[in-house]
Design an enzyme around this catalytic site. Structure first.
Site, PDB file in Angstrom:
ATOM      1  N   GLN A   1       0.816  -1.216   0.000  1.00 53.21           N
ATOM      2  CA  GLN A   1       0.000   0.000   0.000  1.00 53.21           C
ATOM      3  C   GLN A   1       0.852   1.271   0.000  1.00 53.21           C
ATOM      4  OE1 GLN A   1      -1.866   1.246   3.581  1.00 53.21           O
ATOM      5  NE2 GLN A   1      -0.816  -0.253   4.856  1.00 53.21           N
TER       6      GLN A   1
ATOM      7  N   SER B   1      -5.811   2.993  10.480  1.00 49.15           N
ATOM      8  CA  SER B   1      -6.629   2.741   9.301  1.00 49.15           C
ATOM      9  C   SER B   1      -5.753   2.890   8.062  1.00 49.15           C
ATOM     10  CB  SER B   1      -7.798   3.727   9.250  1.00 49.15           C
ATOM     11  OG  SER B   1      -8.654   3.438   8.176  1.00 49.15           O
TER      12      SER B   1
ATOM     13  N   SER C   1      -4.738   7.540  10.736  1.00 49.99           N
ATOM     14  CA  SER C   1      -4.525   7.106   9.354  1.00 49.99           C
ATOM     15  C   SER C   1      -3.125   6.530   9.226  1.00 49.99           C
ATOM     16  CB  SER C   1      -4.664   8.283   8.392  1.00 49.99           C
ATOM     17  OG  SER C   1      -3.504   9.106   8.423  1.00 49.99           O
ATOM     18  N   ASP C   2      -2.926   5.677   8.227  1.00 53.53           N
ATOM     19  CA  ASP C   2      -1.560   5.338   7.868  1.00 53.53           C
ATOM     20  C   ASP C   2      -0.946   6.565   7.188  1.00 53.53           C
ATOM     21  OD1 ASP C   2       0.796   3.909   7.490  1.00 53.53           O
ATOM     22  OD2 ASP C   2      -0.227   2.121   6.771  1.00 53.53           O
ATOM     23  N   ALA C   3       0.352   6.517   6.919  1.00 53.05           N
ATOM     24  CA  ALA C   3       1.066   7.682   6.401  1.00 53.05           C
ATOM     25  C   ALA C   3       0.393   8.237   5.151  1.00 53.05           C
ATOM     26  CB  ALA C   3       2.518   7.303   6.107  1.00 53.05           C
TER      27      ALA C   3
END
Length: 572
Positions: free
Chosen positions: A212, A247, A294-296
């Site tokens: 991702q 997330s 959040s993810d990065a």
């Protein structure tokens, strides 16, 4: 109005009795309410951001703090004094006590001046929960001494797709029960020391074979399969009181389709942008009441979905409480404010998200601690780090994890009488993360030489023959890391050219392969008859592997994954 505020007594009848991990005392709740009342809209927007700090750059930290950010994510370098000074600057320059987060996952991501602990897959291979608890306690105590109050771990992804490049050694393997047991130990020990844990990567990585960081990825499981695996894991983490969930930029199309029919492209919307996955599913159905980060947000899996002006406010509007990282922090803060003005971010979601951020800070007691408690003096930190007793525990865990996957040629143990002349083909690997541990094979080579072996490294211009080599060792050191794209043996690089990539020596020279990283290299080398997984390149692992190759110690590791990659061919 304070949407999604924490109940003082921690109960949540609407979510099946799940406790609230951010439940506050009346005094702490009053502190949160007071801060919410005092902060301007711009200040509230600032609290949504946790920005990265790389290589102890105090000027960078000052720029972040000037934006009023809620936290700083630390990628410290290899100098303890500089790392301490940078973290101290973050506390000193923040009007509201900051969250100091880190990717505290072990292995090559161990901090240089702390105990080099096994990565998650290594701990799973050691297969000793009490030993894992001792390691988790060391991680928690040392991290607290370095000023961390939040970690983006444990990784609770299910490592079932051996081609997935970014889960691998960062995971606890493929067994759901083992993942739950190991992750609960880490959550308990971290949070007992005042460090918030984070279960990641919601709604679950390890199914797709892509990363991702590079592309929006997909958890393709049917919902009954998801519920029996990832669903069990996230329910267990919620029951264990994990304070945060990350997330990710990962879609869960079967859940979306079950609710909305066939919404086309929107079935593949990343969770980080999905109200349905964050608010309806994670908060609503599963009852999670902690903080969602959040993810990065610099990752390709997010930014490939829509333009940045839409992405920035959408992350918060669709259920995340923290906006993680940025390529241009000032610009992203302005995009968040613009989104609020133009209706892309509602006042309700802004208030709810900031409430969660402040509640996490209050739950950790950041507002009640003196500066020296938030970050102990440098000498006090030094006294905690790398204690000899703790290093011994770490070495024990690293050695216990080492796994003999196969030895169908009965090569082991090796000894200088039969295998005096050793040629080693080395791929030391690399890591995307700034500040990761240096990578070297010197500990392995030196341990062989100490036992009387003559060791030379592979020379592509003079390949080994049975006349000059008694034993050939492939030493592969690649742990899971972002942006690597795929797991594979790069035969061109190892052998020094495209035509030389086709050379194979195992039919003429006794050959073994040792992985000090990903456990799946038999897929590209099924003909290797003796294969060992060490899971990380830490010096303690390299020395432990040699001890076991020569028969000084027994192999005790239990593979947490199918190291044969589903290939019968690889078992012979």
């Amino acid at each position: 109005m304070k949407p999604e505020t924490a109940c003082v007594n921690g109960s949540n009848p609407a979510a099946g009795g799940s406790d609230d991990p951010l439940a506050l005392s009346p005094a702490d709740r009053a502190w949160v309410d007071a801060r919410l009342g005092e902060l301007s809209t711009e200040d509230k927007v600032g609290q949504l951001f946790v920005l990265s700090s790389i290589n102890d750059d105090i000027d960078e930290i000052e720029r972040h703090c000037a934006l009023g950010v809620g936290g700083i994510h630390r990628f410290p370098g290899h100098d303890l004094e500089k790392a301490w000074a940078a973290t101290h600057a973050a506390f000193e320059r923040s009007a509201v006590p900051p969250l100091i987060s880190g990717d505290i996952e072990g292995g090559s991501l161990s901090h240089f001046y702390a105990c080099p602990v096994p990565n998650q897959l290594g701990l799973a291979a050691a297969d000793d929960l009490e030993l894992s608890r001792r390691i988790a306690r060391i991680i928690a105590i040392e991290s607290r001494a370095m000023g961390f109050n939040w970690t983006f771990s444990p990784v609770v992804d299910v490592n079932v797709n051996f081609r997935n490049p970014v889960v691998g050694t960062r995971s606890y393997g493929s067994n759901v029960d083992a993942i739950i047991a190991q992750a609960k130990v880490l959550v308990e020990e971290l949070q007992a020391q005042g460090i918030a844990a984070t279960a990641k990567h919601w709604p679950g990585d390890g199914i797709d074979d892509r990363d991702q960081h590079l592309v929006p990825t997909v958890n393709t499981l049917a919902m009954d399969e998801w519920d029996a695996s990832y669903g069990r894991i996230y329910r267990a983490m919620i029951d264990a009181g994990v304070m945060a969930v990350m997330s990710a930029h990962i879609a869960l199309p079967e859940y979306i389709r079950a609710r909305d029919g066939n919404p086309g492209r929107d079935a593949f919307k990343p969770a980080s942008l999905s109200k349905t996955l964050n608010l309806d599913f994670l908060r609503g159905e599963l009852g999670f009441r902690g903080l969602i980060v959040s993810d990065a947000t610099a990752m390709g899996g997010l930014n490939a979905w829509c333009e940045r002006a839409e992405v920035v406010p959408a992350v918060i509007e669709n259920g995340c409480d923290v906006f993680l990282f940025s390529r241009d922090a000032a610009a992203d803060k302005q995009l968040m404010l613009d989104g609020l003005r133009h209706g892309l971010l509602s006042e309700e979601r802004l208030e709810a998200a900031v409430d969660k951020v402040l509640s996490l800070k209050a739950r950790l007691g950041l507002h009640r601690r003196e500066p020296a408690e938030l970050l102990p003096p440098l000498d006090a930190a030094r006294a905690v780090l790398r204690k000899p007793g703790n290093m011994a525990v770490v070495d024990q865990a690293s050695a216990r994890a080492i796994t003999l996957v196969k030895d169908t040629q009965a090569l082991l143990p090796i000894d200088p009488a039969r295998h005096k002349r050793v040629t080693i083909v080395v791929e030391e690997g690399w890591n995307f993360v700034s500040g990761a541990m240096p990578r070297s094979s010197s500990a392995f080579i030196e341990a062989l030489r100490e036992r009387g072996f003559e060791v030379r490294t592979f020379d592509s211009e003079a390949p080994p023959t049975r006349d000059d080599t008694d034993l050939l060792i492939y030493l592969i050191g690649q742990e899971a890391t972002p942006a690597i794209a795929q797991i594979h043996i790069d035969w061109i690089k190892l052998h020094g050219g495209a035509r030389k990539a086709m050379l194979r020596f195992n039919t003429e020279i006794p050959t073994l392969m040792v992985s000090l990283g990903q456990p799946y290299y038999l897929y590209d080398a099924p003909e290797i008859a003796t294969y060992v997984n060490g899971y990380s390149g830490l010096d303690s692992v390299q020395k432990g592997v040699v001890e076991r190759l020569v028969g000084e110690a027994a192999f005790t590791g239990v593979s947490p994954v199918d190291a044969f990659c589903g290939l019968e061919q690889a078992r012979y």
